[in-house]
Design an enzyme around this catalytic site. Structure first.
Site, PDB file in Angstrom:
ATOM      1  CG  HIS A 187      -1.944   1.024   1.662  1.00  0.00           C
ATOM      2  ND1 HIS A 187      -2.429   1.615   0.564  1.00  0.00           N
ATOM      3  CD2 HIS A 187      -1.611   1.800   2.180  1.00  0.00           C
ATOM      4  CE1 HIS A 187      -3.684   2.569   0.921  1.00  0.00           C
ATOM      5  NE2 HIS A 187      -2.631   3.511   2.021  1.00  0.00           N
ATOM      6  N   GLY A 223      -5.004   3.957  -2.019  1.00  0.00           N
ATOM      7  CA  GLY A 223      -4.753   5.031  -2.308  1.00  0.00           C
ATOM      8  C   GLY A 223      -4.674   5.725  -3.831  1.00  0.00           C
ATOM      9  CD  GLU A 266      -5.878  -2.793   1.656  1.00  0.00           C
ATOM     10  OE1 GLU A 266      -6.470  -4.720   2.051  1.00  0.00           O
ATOM     11  OE2 GLU A 266      -4.888  -2.258   2.286  1.00  0.00           O
ATOM     12  N   GLY A 268      -9.946   2.680  -0.073  1.00  0.00           N
ATOM     13  CA  GLY A 268     -10.818   3.475   0.703  1.00  0.00           C
ATOM     14  C   GLY A 268     -11.211   4.183   0.227  1.00  0.00           C
ATOM     15  NE  ARG A 269      -7.772   9.542  -0.715  1.00  0.00           N
ATOM     16  CZ  ARG A 269      -7.451  10.609   0.522  1.00  0.00           C
ATOM     17  NH1 ARG A 269      -8.613  11.502   0.767  1.00  0.00           N
ATOM     18  NH2 ARG A 269      -6.608   9.839   1.143  1.00  0.00           N
ATOM     19  CB  CYS A 338     -12.027  27.357  22.529  1.00  0.00           C
ATOM     20  SG  CYS A 338     -13.673  28.564  22.112  1.00  0.00           S
TER      21      CYS A 338
HETATM   22  C1  LIG Z   1      -6.085   3.457   4.224  1.00  0.00           C
HETATM   23  C2  LIG Z   1      -5.522   1.612   3.646  1.00  0.00           C
HETATM   24  C3  LIG Z   1      -6.022   1.593   2.659  1.00  0.00           C
HETATM   25  C4  LIG Z   1      -6.634   2.962   1.810  1.00  0.00           C
HETATM   26  O1  LIG Z   1      -5.892   4.086   1.165  1.00  0.00           O
HETATM   27  P1  LIG Z   1      -7.110   5.182   0.340  1.00  0.00           P
HETATM   28  O2  LIG Z   1      -5.912   5.880   0.574  1.00  0.00           O
HETATM   29  O3  LIG Z   1      -8.103   5.192   1.577  1.00  0.00           O
HETATM   30  O4  LIG Z   1      -7.879   4.509  -0.314  1.00  0.00           O
HETATM   31  C5  LIG Z   1      -5.941   0.931   2.631  1.00  0.00           C
HETATM   32  N1  LIG Z   1      -5.007   0.161   2.660  1.00  0.00           N
HETATM   33  C6  LIG Z   1      -4.247  -0.372   4.157  1.00  0.00           C
HETATM   34  C7  LIG Z   1      -3.561  -0.875   4.388  1.00  0.00           C
HETATM   35  C8  LIG Z   1      -4.451   1.376   4.340  1.00  0.00           C
HETATM   36  O5  LIG Z   1      -3.875   1.470   6.054  1.00  0.00           O
END
Ligand SMILES: *Cc1c(COP(=O)(O)O)cnc(C)c1O
Length: 419
Positions: A187, A223, A266, A268-269, A338
């Site tokens: 990753h 990523g 894998e 996320g974003r 604040c």
């Molecule tokens: C955070 C993470 C992802 C996802 O990253 P994105 O940039 O959101 O796609 C995938 N694999 C691992 C192990 C991560 O820690």
């Protein structure tokens, strides 16, 4: 940027029904992103981007498996209907981290989860705990990518993964304890830098040769980037080109190891960012010298990305009285906390900047775009602020998928002792 248009009336309806601030996720956008990424054999959602149970449950229905980086994320995955177990089929839940804590070890054992090893110590700890499971190895190939030190995931200053020169030792350590390493994971987050990605692919090929016959799976990690700037919306990452590079690598590896290998991704974003909006209300419009400020009822306790990384999010304004918003002006947008860093319009390094936005009034809605990933998931209770509600926009209706937190809930574990 989402390519699915959501009418202003939807945000207004949400504000009237649930109050502000709230998070809104658009189901259609999530489904569209999942469809694109499904060119890969396996799509594993990195739930840390947004781990709401309804979002996880939707991902599961869409045929997406899941990654868990903590004990809490394992529990969430199970609650959303994912199952443990390793075997011939793709593991539905993989625990990916650089350490175990006691909770995670116990859950991995109880639910027989696959583990993606981020530090060699984890292998011995699994063995000492009486676990024999299938392992993946998260490899740090010795180089990273990206200018932001906080988001770099490779190289000798990164805490992540097993250093590439230690792969052989890990294989031996696993075998000594009756476990096999059957997967490799990187990753690095090359984003759309395909030259760099080719380098990552080569590193994967080299690592795969060390594993040889036992290798079943390679994972390209996450990523995959999204465009946060409105003027970048036409340069989406070319998922097919991204896939091709990895698929070629997979084919080279298959030739080298002599059997078929599954290719995972894998993200996320990429799966969730563009589906999400943070809907807030303007509560003050004021001048500080020559600068105009819009202060809204959401802050970095809701969305920390601008304060933490200097991230840019598109902002739109919706007039509460439906008046036309034709006039524009330069403004700074801040929150209620604040803390002087509580500003949504800032650049990396904490430099406050202004943004051209419609001339607005108290009571108008201010919407931050593309906040589905690392938005709600990174919220906190600082200043004793309540976590905002999460709403899913699905087939024309607005469904509450997380209630707004209550004051009772944020204090329920506090104890007043006799002093
Ligand atoms: C955070 C993470 C992802 C996802 O990253 P994105 O940039 O959101 O796609 C995938 N694999 C691992 C192990 C991560 O820690």
């Amino acid at each position: 940027m989402s390519d699915h248009f959501i009418p202003e009336s939807v945000f207004q309806r949400g504000a009237e029904s649930f109050g502000t601030p709230f998070w809104l996720y658009d189901r259609e956008t999530i489904e569209a992103r999942v469809r694109e990424v499904k060119v890969f054999d396996v799509v594993r959602y990195a739930q840390k981007a947004c781990s709401n149970l309804s979002i996880l449950s939707l991902m599961r229905k869409l045929g997406v498996v899941v990654d868990a980086v903590s004990a809490g994320e394992i529990v969430r995955a199970l609650r959303a209907g994912y199952q443990g177990g390793v075997g011939k089929q793709t593991s539905q839940i993989v625990y990916t981290a650089d350490i175990f804590d006691a909770d995670a070890l116990a859950l991995v054992k109880e639910h027989h989860l696959a583990v993606n090893i981020g530090s060699p110590d984890m292998i011995q700890q699994l063995a000492d705990y009486g676990v024999r499971t299938e392992l993946m190895l998260r490899v740090n190939p010795g180089f990273g990518h990206g200018h932001s030190r906080k988001t770099n995931t490779g190289g000798d200053l990164s805490k992540h993964g097993v250093w590439h020169e230690q792969i052989k030792d890990c294989i031996k350590l696993a075998q000594k304890n009756g476990m096999w390493i059957t997967g490799l994971h990187m990753h690095i987050g090359s984003g759309s830098d395909f030259g760099h990605l080719a380098q990552v692919c080569d590193a994967m090929f080299d690592a795969a040769r060390l594993l040889g016959g036992h290798l079943k799976t390679i994972s390209a990690g996450g990523g995959l980037p999204v465009s946060y700037h409105e003027n970048e919306k036409n340069d989406r990452i070319d998922i097919n080109a991204y896939y091709k590079l990895w698929d070629n690598t997979r084919k080279r590896i298959e030739q080298s190891v002599g059997h078929s290998v599954s290719l995972e991704v894998e993200p996320g974003r990429y799966l969730i960012a563009e589906s999400g909006f943070l809907v807030s209300e303007i509560r003050a419009v004021k001048k500080q010298g020559t600068n105009t400020f819009y202060l809204v009822n959401a802050g970095f306790t809701d969305l920390v990305r601008p304060s933490f990384y200097g991230s840019y999010h598109e902002i739109s304004v919706i007039a509460k009285d439906h008046r036309p918003l034709s006039e524009r002006q330069q403004v700074i947008v801040g929150g209620p906390l604040c803390e002087s860093g509580d500003v949504f319009t800032q650049e990396e390094g904490g430099f406050v900047v202004s943004r051209e936005l419609p001339v607005a009034q108290v009571g108008d809605l201010l919407v931050l775009h593309d906040v589905g990933a690392y938005g709600s998931a990174m919220s906190s209770n600082y200043n004793s602020r309540l976590l905002a509600a999460e709403i899913l926009y699905s087939k024309g209706s607005l469904e509450v998928i997380r209630e707004r937190q209550s004051f009772e809930q944020i204090m329920q574990n506090d104890r007043i002792v006799d002093l």
